[in-house]
Enzyme design. Structure first.
Site, PDB file in Angstrom:
ATOM      1  N   CYS A 234       9.559  -0.738  -1.551  1.00  0.00           N
ATOM      2  CA  CYS A 234       8.694  -1.523  -0.654  1.00  0.00           C
ATOM      3  C   CYS A 234       8.659  -2.932  -1.236  1.00  0.00           C
ATOM      4  O   CYS A 234       7.701  -3.328  -1.891  1.00  0.00           O
ATOM      5  CB  CYS A 234       7.306  -0.918  -0.583  1.00  0.00           C
ATOM      6  SG  CYS A 234       7.273   0.837  -0.134  1.00  0.00           S
ATOM      7  N   CYS A 357      -2.192  -1.577  -5.816  1.00  0.00           N
ATOM      8  CA  CYS A 357      -3.242  -2.538  -6.173  1.00  0.00           C
ATOM      9  C   CYS A 357      -4.568  -2.014  -5.631  1.00  0.00           C
ATOM     10  O   CYS A 357      -5.382  -2.760  -5.102  1.00  0.00           O
ATOM     11  CB  CYS A 357      -2.930  -3.932  -5.634  1.00  0.00           C
ATOM     12  SG  CYS A 357      -2.627  -3.986  -3.853  1.00  0.00           S
TER      13      CYS A 357
END
Length: 464
Positions: A234, A357
């Protein structure tokens, strides 16, 4: 309208930990960066309010094809901004739901006992404090230069170099035009948080990359040796991809995937500027890639940083964390389990780094635990960076092998990293050494990660 699409792309990049607000806006390719920055900043400032509004009005349930980031931008401009500046499908969509959204906004004001929109905003003191203490990190792009030359360049620009940091407290104390070498990562320089380097020659020429320290951990811990075949599953906008290329010294092959053509174009620009070669950009959903395709038969390393809630991101502009709903967390975790399972199915894979994250256990430890249980004894967790102070939450046996990052404890964005290795026959307990240190030492070869780099005999030349 292009403005809303660009703003949604920046929000998505923030959620994926691909950079700070300014970096993503400047790299967006949108012509009016001030207009874009203002829209994204204000959308972030109202993020928790927008989440509550959209949940109450069931907007995403009614418009299943509407991306959450685009929905936030549209709802912000419709109810809090200067009104929608677009026509076509977005204006029609917003008009369809305007009455319901306005009614929900009125109910929110009653619940919160306020009369003005601005009064709905939660106190930003906590966020402001977090932003003020997270330094500006720059990664030296070793494809074009070296740490010593970049240090010399900044010294000639009037900055004072204080040497290698000995503690997180030293990073926190930085001020003015002072900078340090990071105490953990050998090619990371640390400046005070207010430092703006977007117009600096080293940045515009690709000699340095503005990248949060936590975002540098995945490629560093994956540590492929030069010549390896690597997948960045990604990848956009490409900061981690360029880091992988630097670790590989442009020797080997990187396959970088992203499904969005605009994001692939942005990634191409960034990688070209960074001097990356041997990287094949693929506009394709990684979940549709066939692991048995002969072109991936030599892929031994995969970096997987999938879409997540972005709850760990500390923006450098106005903004605050939006708390994702339980339904959204469940959907994200389901996607993350699918894509991690898919990545582990590549036949030659030896090592994989899974990172987000996000601060939420559902997207981190729970995903890793579920997937490892499905694979049985085929893969194991490696103890990532033993000297790192923050470990995984004790959700399962072995979670301490994972690491976490946070503004309060590591002076970074919130982050989670797990390193998985394929088990060899008769393999014992998880390794106690950092993955990166065993296979591909960084500058300062033969030392633990975070050691000061040894001076090279022949330095690459950076821009003078």
């Amino acid at each position: 309208m292009a403005l809303y699409s660009a703003a949604a792309a920046v929000l998505a990049g923030l959620e994926r930990g691909e950079g700070g607000l300014k970096s993503l806006v400047y790299n967006s390719g949108f012509s009016n960066v001030r207009q874009l920055y203002a829209l994204v900043s204000e959308t972030l400032r109202y993020a928790s309010v927008l989440e509550e509004l959209m949940d109450g009005a069931a907007l995403l349930q009614a418009e299943k094809k509407l991306a959450p980031q685009l929905a936030k931008v549209l709802v912000y401009d419709l109810l809090f901004g200067k009104g929608l500046k677009c026509g076509g499908q977005w204006k029609a969509l917003a008009r369809r739901h305007r009455a319901r959204l306005e009614a929900e906004l009125a109910r929110m004001k009653v619940r919160h006992k306020v009369s003005r929109n601005e009064d709905l905003l939660a106190s930003e003191k906590t966020v402001s404090a977090a932003v003020s203490q997270v330094p500006r990190y720059i990664r030296v792009n070793t494809l074009k230069t070296c740490v010593d030359d970049v240090i010399d360049f900044f010294k000639r620009q009037g900055y004072a170099y204080l040497g290698k940091a000995a503690s997180v407290e030293e990073l926190k104390a930085l001020s003015g035009k002072k900078f340090l070498l990071d105490l953990h990562l050998p090619e990371l320089l640390v400046f005070p948080s207010q430092t703006d380097l977007h117009d600096n020659l080293l940045y515009t020429s690709g000699h340095i990359i503005l990248q949060d320290k936590a975002s540098c951990l995945p490629a560093f811990l994956l540590g492929p040796v030069a010549g390896s075949h690597v997948i960045d599953a990604c990848a956009a906008p490409g900061n981690k991809t360029s880091h992988l290329a630097a670790i590989l010294k442009n020797k080997g092959q990187i396959f970088a995937f992203d499904v969005d053509p605009k994001r692939v174009a942005t990634m191409n620009t960034l990688l070209t500027r960074a001097g990356v070669t041997g990287c094949q950009l693929v506009q394709q959903d990684f979940l549709t890639v066939d692991p048995r395709d002969p072109k991936y038969s030599r892929v031994t390393h995969i970096l997987l940083d999938p879409s997540c809630s972005g709850s760990g991101m500390v923006t450098r502009g106005p903004g605050e964390e939006a708390a994702p709903s339980a339904e959204r967390l469940q959907a994200l975790a389901g996607f993350q389990r699918r894509i991690l399972n898919h990545a582990l199915s590549f036949p030659a894979l030896r090592r994989l780094v899974y990172s987000t994250c996000s601060l939420h256990q559902e997207e981190n430890e729970d995903v890793v635990q579920a997937v490892l249980q499905e694979w049985g004894s085929a893969f194991r967790l490696v103890t990532a960076f033993p000297s790192w102070p923050c470990r995984g939450l004790a959700a399962f046996s072995g979670a301490e092998s994972c690491l976490r990052a946070s503004p309060a404890e590591t002076l970074t964005h919130g982050f989670f990293v797990a390193v998985l290795e394929r088990c060899k026959e008769g393999a014992a307990a998880p390794s106690s050494l950092p993955a990166a240190a065993k296979e591909n030492p960084q500058p300062g070869e033969g030392t633990e990660p975070g050691a000061a780099p040894k001076k090279r005999k022949k330095k690459k030349q950076c821009v003078k």
